[in-house]
Design a protein around this motif. Structure first.
Motif, PDB file in Angstrom:
ATOM      1  N   GLY A 133       0.749  -1.035   0.131  1.00  0.00           N
ATOM      2  CA  GLY A 133       0.083  -0.060   0.251  1.00  0.00           C
ATOM      3  C   GLY A 133       0.967   1.131  -0.020  1.00  0.00           C
ATOM      4  N   LEU A 134       2.033   1.361   0.290  1.00  0.00           N
ATOM      5  CA  LEU A 134       3.168   2.501   1.056  1.00  0.00           C
ATOM      6  C   LEU A 134       3.512   2.293  -0.399  1.00  0.00           C
ATOM      7  N   LEU A 135       4.397   1.944  -1.323  1.00  0.00           N
ATOM      8  CA  LEU A 135       4.704   1.620  -2.560  1.00  0.00           C
ATOM      9  C   LEU A 135       4.010   2.011  -3.362  1.00  0.00           C
ATOM     10  N   THR A 136       2.532   1.418  -3.357  1.00  0.00           N
ATOM     11  CA  THR A 136       1.708   2.282  -4.136  1.00  0.00           C
ATOM     12  C   THR A 136       1.022   3.347  -4.253  1.00  0.00           C
ATOM     13  N   ALA A 137       1.155   4.774  -2.922  1.00  0.00           N
ATOM     14  CA  ALA A 137       0.701   5.306  -2.472  1.00  0.00           C
ATOM     15  C   ALA A 137       1.786   6.497  -3.232  1.00  0.00           C
ATOM     16  N   ARG A 138       3.096   5.904  -2.840  1.00  0.00           N
ATOM     17  CA  ARG A 138       4.440   6.762  -3.769  1.00  0.00           C
ATOM     18  C   ARG A 138       4.033   6.733  -5.249  1.00  0.00           C
ATOM     19  N   ALA A 139       3.401   5.556  -5.598  1.00  0.00           N
ATOM     20  CA  ALA A 139       3.444   5.076  -7.035  1.00  0.00           C
ATOM     21  C   ALA A 139       2.434   6.507  -7.481  1.00  0.00           C
ATOM     22  N   LEU A 140       0.862   6.591  -7.055  1.00  0.00           N
ATOM     23  CA  LEU A 140       0.315   7.194  -6.820  1.00  0.00           C
ATOM     24  C   LEU A 140       0.126   9.692  -6.767  1.00  0.00           C
TER      25      LEU A 140
ATOM     26  N   GLU B 269       2.270  10.555  -7.545  1.00  0.00           N
ATOM     27  CA  GLU B 269       2.381  11.688  -8.742  1.00  0.00           C
ATOM     28  C   GLU B 269       1.961  11.981  -9.814  1.00  0.00           C
ATOM     29  N   THR B 270       0.546  11.799  -9.951  1.00  0.00           N
ATOM     30  CA  THR B 270      -0.270  11.563 -10.933  1.00  0.00           C
ATOM     31  C   THR B 270      -1.829  12.523 -10.190  1.00  0.00           C
ATOM     32  N   PHE B 271      -1.844  11.782  -8.662  1.00  0.00           N
ATOM     33  CA  PHE B 271      -3.060  12.336  -8.247  1.00  0.00           C
ATOM     34  C   PHE B 271      -2.665  13.202  -7.897  1.00  0.00           C
ATOM     35  N   GLU B 272      -4.168  14.062  -6.974  1.00  0.00           N
ATOM     36  CA  GLU B 272      -3.497  15.379  -6.206  1.00  0.00           C
ATOM     37  C   GLU B 272      -3.800  14.995  -4.689  1.00  0.00           C
ATOM     38  N   ASP B 273      -4.753  13.911  -4.303  1.00  0.00           N
ATOM     39  CA  ASP B 273      -5.300  13.547  -3.447  1.00  0.00           C
ATOM     40  C   ASP B 273      -5.176  12.071  -2.681  1.00  0.00           C
ATOM     41  N   VAL B 274      -3.916  11.264  -1.755  1.00  0.00           N
ATOM     42  CA  VAL B 274      -4.283  10.327  -1.881  1.00  0.00           C
ATOM     43  C   VAL B 274      -3.940  10.025  -0.655  1.00  0.00           C
ATOM     44  N   VAL B 275      -5.127   8.676  -0.367  1.00  0.00           N
ATOM     45  CA  VAL B 275      -5.636   8.564   1.022  1.00  0.00           C
ATOM     46  C   VAL B 275      -5.659   6.932   1.647  1.00  0.00           C
ATOM     47  N   VAL B 276      -4.668   6.847   2.174  1.00  0.00           N
ATOM     48  CA  VAL B 276      -4.520   5.439   2.476  1.00  0.00           C
ATOM     49  C   VAL B 276      -4.820   4.566   3.771  1.00  0.00           C
ATOM     50  N   LEU B 277      -6.266   3.722   3.449  1.00  0.00           N
ATOM     51  CA  LEU B 277      -6.169   3.419   5.101  1.00  0.00           C
ATOM     52  C   LEU B 277      -6.106   1.769   5.452  1.00  0.00           C
ATOM     53  N   ASP B 278      -5.851   2.195   6.649  1.00  0.00           N
ATOM     54  CA  ASP B 278      -5.340   0.445   7.511  1.00  0.00           C
ATOM     55  C   ASP B 278      -6.106   0.561   8.525  1.00  0.00           C
ATOM     56  N   ARG B 279      -6.634  -1.082   8.724  1.00  0.00           N
ATOM     57  CA  ARG B 279      -7.597  -0.769  10.434  1.00  0.00           C
ATOM     58  C   ARG B 279      -6.717  -1.000  11.351  1.00  0.00           C
TER      59      ARG B 279
ATOM     60  N   ARG C  68       8.710   8.387   4.778  1.00  0.00           N
ATOM     61  CA  ARG C  68       9.078   8.707   3.939  1.00  0.00           C
ATOM     62  C   ARG C  68       7.431   9.198   3.246  1.00  0.00           C
ATOM     63  N   VAL C  69       6.730   7.986   2.927  1.00  0.00           N
ATOM     64  CA  VAL C  69       5.055   8.006   2.530  1.00  0.00           C
ATOM     65  C   VAL C  69       4.464   9.484   3.015  1.00  0.00           C
ATOM     66  N   ALA C  70       4.444   9.186   4.146  1.00  0.00           N
ATOM     67  CA  ALA C  70       3.584  10.316   4.861  1.00  0.00           C
ATOM     68  C   ALA C  70       4.009  11.784   5.416  1.00  0.00           C
ATOM     69  N   ALA C  71       5.636  11.580   4.756  1.00  0.00           N
ATOM     70  CA  ALA C  71       6.293  12.984   4.301  1.00  0.00           C
ATOM     71  C   ALA C  71       5.479  13.682   2.543  1.00  0.00           C
ATOM     72  N   LEU C  72       4.784  13.323   1.923  1.00  0.00           N
ATOM     73  CA  LEU C  72       4.651  13.613   0.936  1.00  0.00           C
ATOM     74  C   LEU C  72       3.410  14.694   1.457  1.00  0.00           C
ATOM     75  N   PRO C  73       3.566  15.847   0.535  1.00  0.00           N
ATOM     76  CA  PRO C  73       1.948  16.320   1.040  1.00  0.00           C
ATOM     77  C   PRO C  73       0.877  15.763   0.511  1.00  0.00           C
ATOM     78  N   ASN C  74       0.661  15.615  -0.399  1.00  0.00           N
ATOM     79  CA  ASN C  74      -0.846  15.279  -1.127  1.00  0.00           C
ATOM     80  C   ASN C  74      -0.884  13.843   0.247  1.00  0.00           C
ATOM     81  N   VAL C  75       0.150  13.209   0.885  1.00  0.00           N
ATOM     82  CA  VAL C  75      -0.874  11.615   0.502  1.00  0.00           C
ATOM     83  C   VAL C  75      -1.061  11.683   2.423  1.00  0.00           C
ATOM     84  N   ASP C  76      -2.715  11.230   3.048  1.00  0.00           N
ATOM     85  CA  ASP C  76      -2.631  11.883   4.233  1.00  0.00           C
ATOM     86  C   ASP C  76      -3.401   9.965   4.133  1.00  0.00           C
ATOM     87  N   ILE C  77      -2.402   9.435   5.842  1.00  0.00           N
ATOM     88  CA  ILE C  77      -2.377   8.054   6.312  1.00  0.00           C
ATOM     89  C   ILE C  77      -3.324   7.686   7.224  1.00  0.00           C
TER      90      ILE C  77
END
Length: 436
Positions: free
Chosen positions: A18-25, A27-37, A125-134
């Motif tokens: 999921g984290l690697l996918t968020a890193r890939a996304l 660059e293309t999407f304005e808002d990337v939301v990562v959800l984990d239980r 590192r992924v959490a530090a990306l400005p458009n990623v919300d974990i």
């Protein structure tokens, strides 16, 4: 779904895939939301949603290269955090069919980074990306689709005891691991059942961490003792961060290793190599042993589905889950994220179909390796129709010759490290070194 796309992407699961996918996304999407239980720990420690987290982990050479491409300086950071880096052949001993393979410089460097350390470093590192919300402690319960079920536009989830909806998503990616509910969700939406390939080995692992000192194993960083027909037990010792060993014993087809000290030592003493048993006897434990049961490798063939909802992808162990003994899952997840990132950057049409097709080609390499090895066991359950007895006999001769030929060992390890495809073992220059 290309470089012109903006808006929201939702990733189900904040484990490595999921984290690697968020890193890939991102660059293309304005808002990337990562959800984990799960509750996501601040410090490197095993968690419920990653049951393999407490077991032996090493990052394959190919995986290390892919992740360094995504996260500049990641390897150096992990080494600074204490993860040992070493030549996979020259500084580690591999046993196949009950015999030690020849050592020698391979040029392939691997990292003895525990899964919690690697995941924590990447999550920061992924959490530090400005458009990623974990978002931790959010359990996804179902997909949100258009009225005809033809496109996924979001998810419903439970957060803090309340049902929430996250919609208006241009893409949703299931990276929730082997326990993925995608097959259930698709069935409820009327999609055909996904084909599943399985290789059942009924493996049980028991792992415990111990204090490591530089003099142990004559300075080597590990020993891998693979099970083989006639011997269903295995063992693994791998140097990890913080001067620790991860010591693991395993049994297949109903053979379950014990978890008490004397039992673990006795089990390891019956292996062809005494390295694991010696370390168990002479090293101070750093925690309690953990057990993991792994019934089967499983590949859900989303690439073969006649219909699949738009705006939806599946990746990582949710698409293909490998026997952990081969250590391939993290690297395959990285390769899949690389494919997704490239398709999005290129502005490719029909990203889902192309992603599944290209991912299947990547998965086929380690899957073929798993099948060729695991299906040698008479008790293994799986499709043997694609196995070639002549190829199998050749590989047995190659393993035997690799006991004294470091060139053959390097060739063999390049395949296990996903640097080469199995076809490389049949090249004329390699075949010439294998006795007829």
């Amino acid at each position: 779904m290309g470089t012109s796309v903006h808006g929201r992407a939702v990733v189900i699961g904040a484990s490595l895939a999921g984290l690697l996918t968020a890193r890939a996304l991102h660059e293309t999407f304005e808002d990337v939301v990562v959800l984990d239980r799960d509750t996501l720990p601040e410090r490197p420690e095993p968690r419920r949603g990653v049951p393999q987290g407490g077991h032996v982990h090493g990052l394959l050479t190919r995986g290390m290269q892919e992740m360094d491409e995504m996260f500049e300086g990641l390897t150096a950071e992990l080494i600074d955090l204490g993860a040992p880096a070493f030549d996979v052949q020259d500084e580690m001993q591999w046993w196949a069919n009950g015999r030690p393979l020849a050592t020698g410089p391979s040029g392939m460097i691997v990292l003895g980074a525990g899964r919690p350390l690697l995941e924590t470093a990447i999550r920061r590192r992924v959490a530090a990306l400005p458009n990623v919300d974990i978002r931790p402690e959010v359990a996804v319960t179902e997909l949100v689709t258009t009225s005809d079920g033809g496109r996924v536009i979001g998810v419903r989830a439970i957060a803090a005891g309340e049902e929430i909806t996250i919609d208006d998503a241009a893409v949703v990616v299931d990276a929730s691991g082997r326990g993925s509910r995608t097959r259930h969700w698709l069935g409820r939406l009327g999609y055909p059942e996904v084909e599943e390939q399985r290789i059942e080995t009924q493996v049980t692992y028991v792992t415990r961490r111990y204090r490591r000192t530089p003099d142990q194993l004559d300075g080597r960083y590990g020993t891998a003792i693979a099970a083989y027909p006639g011997s269903t037990r295995g063992g693994f010792a791998l140097a990890q961060e913080n001067d620790a060993w991860a010591l693991s014993i395993s049994g297949s087809f109903g053979a379950v290793p014990p978890m008490d000290d004397d039992g673990m030592i006795a089990w390891a003493a019956e292996l062809d190599c005494q390295d694991v048993a010696t370390l168990l006897r002479t090293s101070a434990p750093l925690g309690d042993p953990v057990k993991m049961r792994y019934p089967a490798s499983a590949w859900w063939r989303y690439d073969r589905m006649s219909r699949f909802p738009a705006g939806f992808l599946v990746t990582g162990d949710a698409m293909c889950s490998f026997n952990p003994i081969y250590g391939q899952g993290m690297t395959v997840a990285a390769l899949e994220a690389t494919i997704l990132g490239r398709l999005l950057r290129d502005g490719s049409d029909d990203v889902a179909a192309r992603f599944f097709t290209e991912s299947a080609a990547v998965i086929d390499v380690p899957w073929t390796t798993v099948a060729a090895n695991d299906l040698r066991f008479p008790d293994a359950v799986g499709d043997r129709s694609a196995l070639d007895p002549e190829r199998g006999a050749y590989l047995d001769r190659l393993r035997a010759a690799a006991v004294t030929d470091p060139v053959l060992t390097t060739a063999f390890l390049r395949v296990t490290q996903l640097m080469d495809t199995p076809a490389a073992l049949f090249k004329p220059e390699i075949a010439a070194r294998v006795p007829a």
